[in-house]
Design a protein around this motif. Structure first.
Motif, short mmCIF file in Angstrom:
data_model
loop_
_atom_site.label_atom_id
_atom_site.label_comp_id
_atom_site.label_asym_id
_atom_site.label_seq_id
_atom_site.Cartn_x
_atom_site.Cartn_y
_atom_site.Cartn_z
N CYS A 108 8.27 4.54 4.84
CA CYS A 108 8.65 3.20 5.26
C CYS A 108 8.77 2.26 4.07
O CYS A 108 9.62 1.37 4.05
CB CYS A 108 7.64 2.67 6.27
SG CYS A 108 7.71 3.48 7.88
N HIS A 109 7.93 2.45 3.06
CA HIS A 109 8.06 1.67 1.83
C HIS A 109 9.42 1.91 1.19
O HIS A 109 10.12 0.97 0.82
CB HIS A 109 6.95 2.03 0.85
CG HIS A 109 7.14 1.43 -0.51
ND1 HIS A 109 6.72 0.16 -0.83
CD2 HIS A 109 7.74 1.93 -1.63
CE1 HIS A 109 7.05 -0.10 -2.08
NE2 HIS A 109 7.66 0.94 -2.60
N ARG A 110 9.80 3.18 1.07
CA ARG A 110 11.08 3.50 0.43
C ARG A 110 12.27 2.97 1.23
O ARG A 110 13.28 2.57 0.65
CB ARG A 110 11.20 5.01 0.26
CG ARG A 110 10.26 5.60 -0.80
CD ARG A 110 10.58 7.05 -1.09
NE ARG A 110 10.26 7.92 0.03
CZ ARG A 110 9.10 8.56 0.19
NH1 ARG A 110 8.15 8.42 -0.73
NH2 ARG A 110 8.89 9.33 1.24
N ARG B 292 18.70 -0.74 7.40
CA ARG B 292 18.73 -2.17 7.70
C ARG B 292 17.77 -2.95 6.78
O ARG B 292 17.95 -4.15 6.57
CB ARG B 292 18.34 -2.42 9.16
CG ARG B 292 19.31 -1.78 10.14
CD ARG B 292 18.96 -2.16 11.57
NE ARG B 292 19.75 -1.42 12.54
CZ ARG B 292 20.98 -1.74 12.91
NH1 ARG B 292 21.56 -2.79 12.37
NH2 ARG B 292 21.62 -1.00 13.80
N ARG B 293 16.74 -2.29 6.29
CA ARG B 293 15.77 -2.88 5.37
C ARG B 293 15.29 -4.25 5.87
O ARG B 293 15.39 -5.26 5.17
CB ARG B 293 16.33 -2.98 3.96
CG ARG B 293 16.72 -1.64 3.33
CD ARG B 293 16.83 -1.73 1.83
NE ARG B 293 15.56 -2.04 1.22
CZ ARG B 293 14.66 -1.12 0.84
NH1 ARG B 293 14.92 0.17 1.01
NH2 ARG B 293 13.52 -1.50 0.31
N LEU C 141 0.84 -1.20 0.00
CA LEU C 141 0.00 0.00 0.00
C LEU C 141 0.87 1.25 0.00
O LEU C 141 0.59 2.23 -0.72
CB LEU C 141 -0.91 -0.02 1.23
CG LEU C 141 -1.83 1.20 1.44
CD1 LEU C 141 -2.80 1.36 0.28
CD2 LEU C 141 -2.59 1.05 2.77
N GLY C 142 1.95 1.23 0.78
CA GLY C 142 2.85 2.37 0.84
C GLY C 142 3.50 2.68 -0.50
O GLY C 142 3.80 3.84 -0.80
N GLY C 143 3.70 1.66 -1.32
CA GLY C 143 4.25 1.89 -2.64
C GLY C 143 3.32 2.72 -3.51
O GLY C 143 3.77 3.60 -4.27
N TYR C 144 2.03 2.48 -3.39
CA TYR C 144 1.05 3.26 -4.15
C TYR C 144 0.95 4.69 -3.61
O TYR C 144 0.80 5.64 -4.39
CB TYR C 144 -0.32 2.59 -4.10
CG TYR C 144 -0.42 1.36 -4.96
CD1 TYR C 144 -0.86 1.44 -6.28
CD2 TYR C 144 -0.08 0.10 -4.47
CE1 TYR C 144 -0.96 0.31 -7.09
CE2 TYR C 144 -0.16 -1.04 -5.26
CZ TYR C 144 -0.60 -0.93 -6.57
OH TYR C 144 -0.68 -2.05 -7.36
N VAL C 145 1.05 4.83 -2.29
CA VAL C 145 1.03 6.19 -1.71
C VAL C 145 2.29 6.95 -2.15
O VAL C 145 2.23 8.13 -2.48
CB VAL C 145 0.94 6.13 -0.18
CG1 VAL C 145 0.98 7.54 0.42
CG2 VAL C 145 -0.34 5.42 0.26
N ALA C 146 3.44 6.26 -2.16
CA ALA C 146 4.69 6.90 -2.60
C ALA C 146 4.59 7.35 -4.05
O ALA C 146 5.08 8.44 -4.41
CB ALA C 146 5.86 5.94 -2.42
#
Length: 282
Positions: free
Chosen positions: A103-105, A257-258, A81-86
């Motif tokens: 957080c996605h990035r 740290r990913r 979901l965060g990828g779409y928001v980004a």
């Protein structure tokens, strides 16, 4: 680095990344009049009802994608979901406004302890009525978060918790140690560092005000580290900016740290050690 938040925080965080407008107002107004005017209030934050409707529509459009057609942890759900928001942030030139996009990035796993207790979960449930196969699996969340802590300890590192407020996310972070020790039966002593910012009192018996000393009795905090545990009684919106400013001014940025990218490997390690432990007991 990993985060446990409420679904409500993550839902309202998206408003910023989606370019929606929120306003500062007075909490001492008529909520009946606000309702009649189509205005939502969160204490002294105001926004139009359409902000909810537009955010709901965005969430439903996103989770209709094939990649969401299965069970997954809340970390994977929020990452996708965060990828779409980004992507929407980039389109609207609002980058840097949304936590879930950041957080996605950065590959930071974001969990929520009560997936259904928010507008995000409500939209997931609505989509299930029309055939969506998306399920946010709490078993994966419990095991993945325990695996993160377990992996850090087994690699010779330490585990620290920074708690802003309390409630369900507080316990979800701390219960990783009882999951390792009490339920899985693997040797551990508790989290090494504990810093809580709260305005809740301990004497009411609620979790939000529970002290690190109480957490020691559950195995959540290493008793040897209790003297260095800190509780700050203040508003999180006061303390967090001060902590962040201090850290940025006094420490160089470190490599990411990913942990999101390492979830499956950490979970496999926990699973293998647990199965081996069961074999020794049998």
């Amino acid at each position: 680095d990993w985060i446990v938040s409420t679904g409500a925080n993550l839902y309202h965080d998206m408003h910023y990344g989606l370019g929606m407008h929120l306003h500062h107002g007075s909490p001492f107004v008529s909520d009946v009049e606000l309702r009649q005017a189509g205005v939502i209030r969160i204490y002294d934050i105001f926004f139009e009802y359409d902000v909810l409707l537009d955010t709901d529509a965005f969430v439903r459009e996103v989770i209709a994608a094939p990649e969401f057609g299965r069970a997954m942890s809340s970390a994977e759900f929020h990452y996708r979901l965060g990828g779409y928001v980004a992507a929407r942030e980039k389109l609207l030139s609002t980058e840097g406004h949304s936590l879930i996009a950041a957080c996605h990035r950065a590959g930071v796993p974001v969990y929520t302890s009560s997936p259904g207790d928010s507008s995000i979960g409500m939209n997931v449930a609505a989509m299930a009525l029309t055939g969506s196969k998306l399920v946010i699996d709490p078993n994966l969340d419990v095991n993945e978060t325990a695996a993160i802590v377990y992996g850090a300890k087994r690699d010779g590192g330490k585990s620290g918790v920074l708690i802003l407020g309390g409630g369900s996310p507080k316990n979800f972070v701390l219960q990783t140690e009882p999951q390792i020790q009490e339920v899985l039966g693997l040797p551990e002593k508790g989290h090494d560092y504990f810093l809580q910012i709260t305005d809740a009192r301990a004497d009411t018996g609620g979790l939000s005000g529970a002290t690190p000393s109480e957490a020691v009795s559950w195995g959540k905090i290493d008793p040897d580290q209790l003297p260095s545990a800190v509780v700050v009684y203040t508003d999180s919106t006061i303390a967090l900016p001060l902590l962040a400013a201090y850290a940025l001014a006094n420490r160089e940025a470190r490599p990411l740290r990913r942990l999101y990218d390492r979830r499956e490997a950490m979970l496999a390690r926990l699973r293998d050690d647990y199965v081996a432990h069961l074999g020794t007991r049998g």
